[in-house]
Write a protein that holds these residues in place. Structure first.
Motif, mmCIF file in Angstrom:
data_model
loop_
_atom_site.group_PDB
_atom_site.id
_atom_site.type_symbol
_atom_site.label_atom_id
_atom_site.label_comp_id
_atom_site.label_asym_id
_atom_site.label_seq_id
_atom_site.Cartn_x
_atom_site.Cartn_y
_atom_site.Cartn_z
ATOM 1 N N GLU A 183 -9.693 0.076 -18.302
ATOM 2 C CA GLU A 183 -9.611 -0.629 -19.572
ATOM 3 C C GLU A 183 -8.311 -1.412 -19.740
ATOM 4 O O GLU A 183 -8.208 -2.245 -20.638
ATOM 5 C CB GLU A 183 -9.753 0.349 -20.746
ATOM 6 C CG GLU A 183 -10.993 1.220 -20.682
ATOM 7 C CD GLU A 183 -10.727 2.546 -20.001
ATOM 8 O OE1 GLU A 183 -10.412 3.522 -20.704
ATOM 9 O OE2 GLU A 183 -10.844 2.598 -18.754
ATOM 10 N N ASP A 184 -7.321 -1.136 -18.904
ATOM 11 C CA ASP A 184 -6.062 -1.865 -18.953
ATOM 12 C C ASP A 184 -6.137 -3.207 -18.241
ATOM 13 O O ASP A 184 -5.181 -3.987 -18.295
ATOM 14 C CB ASP A 184 -4.935 -1.035 -18.340
ATOM 15 C CG ASP A 184 -4.665 0.248 -19.110
ATOM 16 O OD1 ASP A 184 -4.672 0.211 -20.356
ATOM 17 O OD2 ASP A 184 -4.445 1.288 -18.456
ATOM 18 N N THR A 185 -7.223 -3.477 -17.561
ATOM 19 C CA THR A 185 -7.377 -4.731 -16.826
ATOM 20 C C THR A 185 -7.326 -5.914 -17.787
ATOM 21 O O THR A 185 -8.088 -5.979 -18.750
ATOM 22 C CB THR A 185 -8.692 -4.742 -16.054
ATOM 23 O OG1 THR A 185 -8.673 -3.713 -15.061
ATOM 24 C CG2 THR A 185 -8.908 -6.081 -15.365
ATOM 25 N N ALA A 186 -6.425 -6.850 -17.523
ATOM 26 C CA ALA A 186 -6.234 -8.005 -18.388
ATOM 27 C C ALA A 186 -5.148 -8.884 -17.793
ATOM 28 O O ALA A 186 -4.474 -8.503 -16.837
ATOM 29 C CB ALA A 186 -5.831 -7.576 -19.801
ATOM 30 N N VAL A 187 -4.993 -10.061 -18.375
ATOM 31 C CA VAL A 187 -3.820 -10.869 -18.114
ATOM 32 C C VAL A 187 -2.749 -10.442 -19.107
ATOM 33 O O VAL A 187 -2.999 -10.410 -20.313
ATOM 34 C CB VAL A 187 -4.103 -12.372 -18.246
ATOM 35 C CG1 VAL A 187 -2.824 -13.182 -18.039
ATOM 36 C CG2 VAL A 187 -5.165 -12.795 -17.242
ATOM 37 N N TYR A 188 -1.585 -10.116 -18.608
ATOM 38 C CA TYR A 188 -0.491 -9.658 -19.440
ATOM 39 C C TYR A 188 0.515 -10.785 -19.632
ATOM 40 O O TYR A 188 0.957 -11.417 -18.672
ATOM 41 C CB TYR A 188 0.195 -8.442 -18.810
ATOM 42 C CG TYR A 188 -0.603 -7.172 -18.974
ATOM 43 C CD1 TYR A 188 -0.174 -6.169 -19.835
ATOM 44 C CD2 TYR A 188 -1.797 -6.985 -18.287
ATOM 45 C CE1 TYR A 188 -0.912 -5.013 -20.008
ATOM 46 C CE2 TYR A 188 -2.541 -5.838 -18.457
ATOM 47 C CZ TYR A 188 -2.100 -4.853 -19.313
ATOM 48 O OH TYR A 188 -2.833 -3.709 -19.480
ATOM 49 N N TYR A 189 0.870 -11.015 -20.893
ATOM 50 C CA TYR A 189 1.781 -12.088 -21.259
ATOM 51 C C TYR A 189 3.042 -11.526 -21.897
ATOM 52 O O TYR A 189 2.982 -10.606 -22.711
ATOM 53 C CB TYR A 189 1.133 -13.043 -22.259
ATOM 54 C CG TYR A 189 -0.087 -13.764 -21.741
ATOM 55 C CD1 TYR A 189 0.036 -14.999 -21.114
ATOM 56 C CD2 TYR A 189 -1.359 -13.221 -21.897
ATOM 57 C CE1 TYR A 189 -1.079 -15.670 -20.652
ATOM 58 C CE2 TYR A 189 -2.480 -13.882 -21.432
ATOM 59 C CZ TYR A 189 -2.339 -15.104 -20.815
ATOM 60 O OH TYR A 189 -3.444 -15.773 -20.364
ATOM 61 N N CYS A 190 4.149 -12.119 -21.556
ATOM 62 C CA CYS A 190 5.418 -11.803 -22.180
ATOM 63 C C CYS A 190 5.700 -12.804 -23.293
ATOM 64 O O CYS A 190 5.483 -14.007 -23.132
ATOM 65 C CB CYS A 190 6.541 -11.841 -21.143
ATOM 66 S SG CYS A 190 8.185 -11.508 -21.798
ATOM 67 N N ASN A 191 6.169 -12.306 -24.409
ATOM 68 C CA ASN A 191 6.596 -13.138 -25.525
ATOM 69 C C ASN A 191 8.009 -12.747 -25.913
ATOM 70 O O ASN A 191 8.349 -11.565 -25.926
ATOM 71 C CB ASN A 191 5.655 -12.962 -26.717
ATOM 72 C CG ASN A 191 6.161 -13.650 -27.969
ATOM 73 O OD1 ASN A 191 6.747 -13.024 -28.846
ATOM 74 N ND2 ASN A 191 5.944 -14.957 -28.045
ATOM 75 N N LYS B 40 -12.098 -11.462 -24.938
ATOM 76 C CA LYS B 40 -11.467 -10.682 -25.990
ATOM 77 C C LYS B 40 -10.230 -11.392 -26.522
ATOM 78 O O LYS B 40 -9.675 -12.270 -25.876
ATOM 79 C CB LYS B 40 -11.092 -9.288 -25.479
ATOM 80 C CG LYS B 40 -12.271 -8.445 -25.043
ATOM 81 C CD LYS B 40 -11.831 -7.064 -24.623
ATOM 82 C CE LYS B 40 -13.011 -6.209 -24.208
ATOM 83 N NZ LYS B 40 -12.583 -4.849 -23.782
ATOM 84 N N GLN B 41 -9.814 -10.982 -27.704
ATOM 85 C CA GLN B 41 -8.616 -11.538 -28.301
ATOM 86 C C GLN B 41 -7.371 -10.955 -27.650
ATOM 87 O O GLN B 41 -7.376 -9.835 -27.135
ATOM 88 C CB GLN B 41 -8.574 -11.252 -29.804
ATOM 89 C CG GLN B 41 -9.644 -11.941 -30.615
ATOM 90 C CD GLN B 41 -9.400 -11.793 -32.095
ATOM 91 O OE1 GLN B 41 -8.616 -12.550 -32.677
ATOM 92 N NE2 GLN B 41 -10.058 -10.823 -32.701
ATOM 93 N N ARG B 42 -6.317 -11.735 -27.687
ATOM 94 C CA ARG B 42 -5.046 -11.252 -27.204
ATOM 95 C C ARG B 42 -4.524 -10.161 -28.138
ATOM 96 O O ARG B 42 -4.580 -10.301 -29.364
ATOM 97 C CB ARG B 42 -4.037 -12.399 -27.116
ATOM 98 C CG ARG B 42 -2.738 -12.046 -26.444
ATOM 99 C CD ARG B 42 -1.865 -13.282 -26.238
ATOM 100 N NE ARG B 42 -2.509 -14.255 -25.361
ATOM 101 C CZ ARG B 42 -1.923 -15.355 -24.916
ATOM 102 N NH1 ARG B 42 -0.667 -15.630 -25.260
ATOM 103 N NH2 ARG B 42 -2.586 -16.190 -24.126
ATOM 104 N N GLU B 43 -4.025 -9.084 -27.567
ATOM 105 C CA GLU B 43 -3.545 -7.969 -28.364
ATOM 106 C C GLU B 43 -2.140 -7.568 -27.954
ATOM 107 O O GLU B 43 -1.753 -7.699 -26.787
ATOM 108 C CB GLU B 43 -4.479 -6.763 -28.239
ATOM 109 C CG GLU B 43 -4.569 -6.191 -26.833
ATOM 110 C CD GLU B 43 -5.380 -4.913 -26.749
ATOM 111 O OE1 GLU B 43 -5.666 -4.308 -27.805
ATOM 112 O OE2 GLU B 43 -5.744 -4.510 -25.624
ATOM 113 N N LEU B 44 -1.403 -7.072 -28.913
ATOM 114 C CA LEU B 44 -0.057 -6.581 -28.651
ATOM 115 C C LEU B 44 -0.140 -5.232 -27.955
ATOM 116 O O LEU B 44 -0.822 -4.321 -28.414
ATOM 117 C CB LEU B 44 0.732 -6.454 -29.951
ATOM 118 C CG LEU B 44 2.140 -5.867 -29.838
ATOM 119 C CD1 LEU B 44 3.048 -6.810 -29.050
ATOM 120 C CD2 LEU B 44 2.725 -5.601 -31.210
#
Length: 120
Positions: free
Chosen positions: A88-96, A43-47
């Motif tokens: 559904e919250d499972t993902a890699v979380y990134y800080c920007n 999936k695409q990265r999302e805010l």
């Protein structure tokens, strides 16, 4: 150079909570704005959530009411409190973060990501 380091990810059961941290270090005067993004496989990265230096916040509809973004200016750290977690919250979380390094220099930076897995 500025570095962002995320922490706090892990495995949690549905309905549980996690608190993610994003610590900024290096030559920093202030953080202009910051956000948490996530990306699941394929999936695409999302805010997920964003915050400005004025304190304004914005959330994706899918997390509204469950997640809270906040910051500690003294520590140059941004947090994401995640409650009522769903698979559904499972993902890699990134800080920007958009960082003011000097009155004449700004930059946009990303952390390395932290894995959040919501599963029973």
């Amino acid at each position: 150079q500025v570095q962002l380091v995320e922490s706090g990810g892990g495995l949690v059961q549905p309905g549980g909570s996690l608190r993610l941290s994003c610590a900024a270090s290096g030559s920093i005067l202030s953080i202009v704005s910051a956000g948490w993004y996530r990306q699941a496989p394929g999936k695409q990265r999302e805010l997920v959530a964003a915050i400005t230096s004025s304190g304004s916040t914005n959330y994706a509809d899918s997390v509204k009411g469950r997640f809270t973004i906040s910051g500690d200016n003294d520590k140059n750290t941004v947090y994401l409190q995640m409650n009522s977690l769903k698979p559904e919250d499972t993902a890699v979380y990134y800080c920007n973060a958009n960082v003011r390094r000097s009155p004449w220099l700004r930059g946009d930076y990303w952390g390395q990501g932290t894995q959040v897995t919501v599963s029973s």
